[in-house]
Design an enzyme around this catalytic site. Structure first.
Site, PDB file in Angstrom:
ATOM      1  N   CYS A   1       0.799  -1.189  -0.110  1.00  0.00           N
ATOM      2  CA  CYS A   1       0.080  -0.065   0.048  1.00  0.00           C
ATOM      3  C   CYS A   1       0.850   1.145  -0.070  1.00  0.00           C
ATOM      4  O   CYS A   1       1.596   1.488   0.806  1.00  0.00           O
ATOM      5  CB  CYS A   1      -0.894  -0.095   1.447  1.00  0.00           C
ATOM      6  SG  CYS A   1      -1.811   1.576   1.417  1.00  0.00           S
TER       7      CYS A   1
ATOM      8  N   CYS B   1       0.385   3.477   2.985  1.00  0.00           N
ATOM      9  CA  CYS B   1       0.979   2.950   4.196  1.00  0.00           C
ATOM     10  C   CYS B   1       2.742   3.260   4.370  1.00  0.00           C
ATOM     11  O   CYS B   1       3.171   3.507   5.294  1.00  0.00           O
ATOM     12  CB  CYS B   1       0.976   1.311   4.345  1.00  0.00           C
ATOM     13  SG  CYS B   1      -0.647   0.855   5.094  1.00  0.00           S
TER      14      CYS B   1
ATOM     15  N   ASP C   1      -0.958  16.229  -2.205  1.00  0.00           N
ATOM     16  CA  ASP C   1      -1.239  15.122  -3.130  1.00  0.00           C
ATOM     17  C   ASP C   1      -0.209  15.305  -4.210  1.00  0.00           C
ATOM     18  O   ASP C   1       0.132  16.664  -4.822  1.00  0.00           O
ATOM     19  CB  ASP C   1      -2.687  15.492  -3.640  1.00  0.00           C
ATOM     20  CG  ASP C   1      -3.348  14.369  -4.451  1.00  0.00           C
ATOM     21  OD1 ASP C   1      -4.150  13.638  -4.031  1.00  0.00           O
ATOM     22  OD2 ASP C   1      -2.691  14.240  -5.595  1.00  0.00           O
TER      23      ASP C   1
ATOM     24  N   HIS D   1      -4.217   0.681   8.393  1.00  0.00           N
ATOM     25  CA  HIS D   1      -4.892   0.542   7.105  1.00  0.00           C
ATOM     26  C   HIS D   1      -6.294   0.150   6.991  1.00  0.00           C
ATOM     27  O   HIS D   1      -6.740  -0.954   7.647  1.00  0.00           O
ATOM     28  CB  HIS D   1      -4.089  -0.486   6.209  1.00  0.00           C
ATOM     29  CG  HIS D   1      -4.516  -0.717   4.983  1.00  0.00           C
ATOM     30  ND1 HIS D   1      -3.999  -0.016   3.816  1.00  0.00           N
ATOM     31  CD2 HIS D   1      -5.276  -1.515   4.252  1.00  0.00           C
ATOM     32  CE1 HIS D   1      -4.486  -0.432   2.722  1.00  0.00           C
ATOM     33  NE2 HIS D   1      -5.353  -1.365   3.113  1.00  0.00           N
TER      34      HIS D   1
ATOM     35  N   ASN E   1     -13.585   9.971  -0.963  1.00  0.00           N
ATOM     36  CA  ASN E   1     -14.075   9.009  -1.925  1.00  0.00           C
ATOM     37  C   ASN E   1     -14.178   7.608  -1.338  1.00  0.00           C
ATOM     38  O   ASN E   1     -13.190   7.293  -0.755  1.00  0.00           O
ATOM     39  CB  ASN E   1     -13.018   9.037  -3.350  1.00  0.00           C
ATOM     40  CG  ASN E   1     -13.344  10.495  -4.125  1.00  0.00           C
ATOM     41  OD1 ASN E   1     -14.434  10.953  -3.980  1.00  0.00           O
ATOM     42  ND2 ASN E   1     -12.236  10.968  -4.498  1.00  0.00           N
TER      43      ASN E   1
ATOM     44  N   HIS F   1      -6.532   2.911   0.455  1.00  0.00           N
ATOM     45  CA  HIS F   1      -6.089   3.290   1.858  1.00  0.00           C
ATOM     46  C   HIS F   1      -7.161   4.541   2.124  1.00  0.00           C
ATOM     47  O   HIS F   1      -6.766   5.610   1.482  1.00  0.00           O
ATOM     48  CB  HIS F   1      -4.594   3.491   1.997  1.00  0.00           C
ATOM     49  CG  HIS F   1      -4.119   3.705   3.401  1.00  0.00           C
ATOM     50  ND1 HIS F   1      -3.173   3.075   4.085  1.00  0.00           N
ATOM     51  CD2 HIS F   1      -4.686   4.738   4.251  1.00  0.00           C
ATOM     52  CE1 HIS F   1      -3.117   3.504   5.150  1.00  0.00           C
ATOM     53  NE2 HIS F   1      -3.816   4.746   5.523  1.00  0.00           N
TER      54      HIS F   1
ATOM     55  N   HIS G   1      -8.586   7.810   2.902  1.00  0.00           N
ATOM     56  CA  HIS G   1      -7.928   9.207   2.780  1.00  0.00           C
ATOM     57  C   HIS G   1      -8.879  10.395   2.685  1.00  0.00           C
ATOM     58  O   HIS G   1     -10.044   9.965   1.937  1.00  0.00           O
ATOM     59  CB  HIS G   1      -6.675   9.276   1.675  1.00  0.00           C
ATOM     60  CG  HIS G   1      -7.166   8.842   0.427  1.00  0.00           C
ATOM     61  ND1 HIS G   1      -7.449   7.659  -0.029  1.00  0.00           N
ATOM     62  CD2 HIS G   1      -7.684   9.677  -0.617  1.00  0.00           C
ATOM     63  CE1 HIS G   1      -7.856   7.682  -1.400  1.00  0.00           C
ATOM     64  NE2 HIS G   1      -7.931   8.891  -1.720  1.00  0.00           N
TER      65      HIS G   1
ATOM     66  N   HIS H   1      -9.635  13.977   1.102  1.00  0.00           N
ATOM     67  CA  HIS H   1      -9.048  15.202   0.505  1.00  0.00           C
ATOM     68  C   HIS H   1      -9.312  16.419   1.028  1.00  0.00           C
ATOM     69  O   HIS H   1     -10.310  16.706   1.405  1.00  0.00           O
ATOM     70  CB  HIS H   1      -9.660  15.291  -1.098  1.00  0.00           C
ATOM     71  CG  HIS H   1      -9.106  13.991  -1.919  1.00  0.00           C
ATOM     72  ND1 HIS H   1      -8.081  13.901  -2.786  1.00  0.00           N
ATOM     73  CD2 HIS H   1      -9.416  12.677  -1.937  1.00  0.00           C
ATOM     74  CE1 HIS H   1      -8.229  12.719  -3.282  1.00  0.00           C
ATOM     75  NE2 HIS H   1      -9.045  11.963  -2.990  1.00  0.00           N
TER      76      HIS H   1
HETATM   77  P1  DGP Z   1      -8.538   8.575  -4.705  1.00  0.00           P
HETATM   78  O1  DGP Z   1      -8.984   9.215  -6.293  1.00  0.00           O
HETATM   79  O2  DGP Z   1      -9.852   9.550  -4.011  1.00  0.00           O
HETATM   80  O3  DGP Z   1      -8.116   7.450  -4.350  1.00  0.00           O
HETATM   81  O4  DGP Z   1      -7.345   9.937  -4.452  1.00  0.00           O
HETATM   82  C1  DGP Z   1      -6.136   9.337  -4.570  1.00  0.00           C
HETATM   83  C2  DGP Z   1      -5.195  10.618  -4.794  1.00  0.00           C
HETATM   84  O5  DGP Z   1      -3.995  10.185  -4.261  1.00  0.00           O
HETATM   85  C3  DGP Z   1      -4.950  11.175  -5.954  1.00  0.00           C
HETATM   86  O6  DGP Z   1      -5.427  12.376  -6.184  1.00  0.00           O
HETATM   87  C4  DGP Z   1      -3.466  11.063  -6.215  1.00  0.00           C
HETATM   88  C5  DGP Z   1      -2.839  10.768  -4.928  1.00  0.00           C
HETATM   89  N1  DGP Z   1      -1.665  10.002  -4.953  1.00  0.00           N
HETATM   90  C6  DGP Z   1      -1.481   8.706  -5.468  1.00  0.00           C
HETATM   91  N2  DGP Z   1      -0.194   8.143  -5.174  1.00  0.00           N
HETATM   92  C7  DGP Z   1       0.436   9.029  -4.609  1.00  0.00           C
HETATM   93  C8  DGP Z   1       1.522   9.260  -4.009  1.00  0.00           C
HETATM   94  O7  DGP Z   1       2.476   8.288  -4.016  1.00  0.00           O
HETATM   95  N3  DGP Z   1       2.248  10.437  -3.363  1.00  0.00           N
HETATM   96  C9  DGP Z   1       1.218  11.353  -2.980  1.00  0.00           C
HETATM   97  N4  DGP Z   1       1.579  12.437  -2.412  1.00  0.00           N
HETATM   98  N5  DGP Z   1      -0.266  11.237  -3.663  1.00  0.00           N
HETATM   99  C10 DGP Z   1      -0.715  10.142  -4.334  1.00  0.00           C
END
Ligand code: DGP
Length: 115
Positions: free
Chosen positions: A5, A8, A31, A47, A88, A99, A101, A103
């Protein structure tokens, strides 16, 4: 900790991220693909694939996350101007990292309804 993950691994500092806030239960980091001038993710260290997987006995974690968001918004200088918090959950929502989260979006006028 789920070894495969990404979030994680960010929480454990195995992968880099721009960390905005952290404590013993949660981590907030910017992000990687920002959709607004401010786009920060807030995750629990533990997690859970999504909101659907949080057991009733762990819902205090969500309260903890929400209680910290105004201070995180203040640190990102969007508290006064306003911000949007999005959770989401599942395929139709567009969730693609499994995982849990939140926003936090800010720094521009948000549209409604969301896409
Ligand atoms: P969602 O679509 O709600 O699952 O949003 C996932 C978000 O995670 C998306 O806006 C991009 C972000 N994201 C994906 N991989 C990484 C990463 O490796 N580092 C960071 N900082 N953000 C990430």
């Amino acid at each position: 900790m789920k070894r495969d993950c990404i979030f994680c691994r960010i929480a454990s500092k195995e992968l880099p991220a721009k960390i905005v806030y952290e404590d013993d239960r949660i981590v907030a980091f910017d992000d990687i693909r920002p959709q607004a001038p401010v786009h920060t993710l807030i995750i629990p260290r533990d997690h859970f694939a999504s909101l659907n997987e949080v057991p009733a006995g762990r819902m205090d974690l969500l309260q903890h996350i929400l209680s910290k968001i105004p201070a995180i918004a203040a640190a990102k200088e969007v508290k006064a101007g306003g911000y949007r918090v999005v959770l989401n959950t599942g395929p139709d929502s567009g969730q693609d990292v499994f995982h849990l989260h939140f926003h936090l979006f800010g720094g521009r006028k948000m549209h409604w309804p969301p896409g």
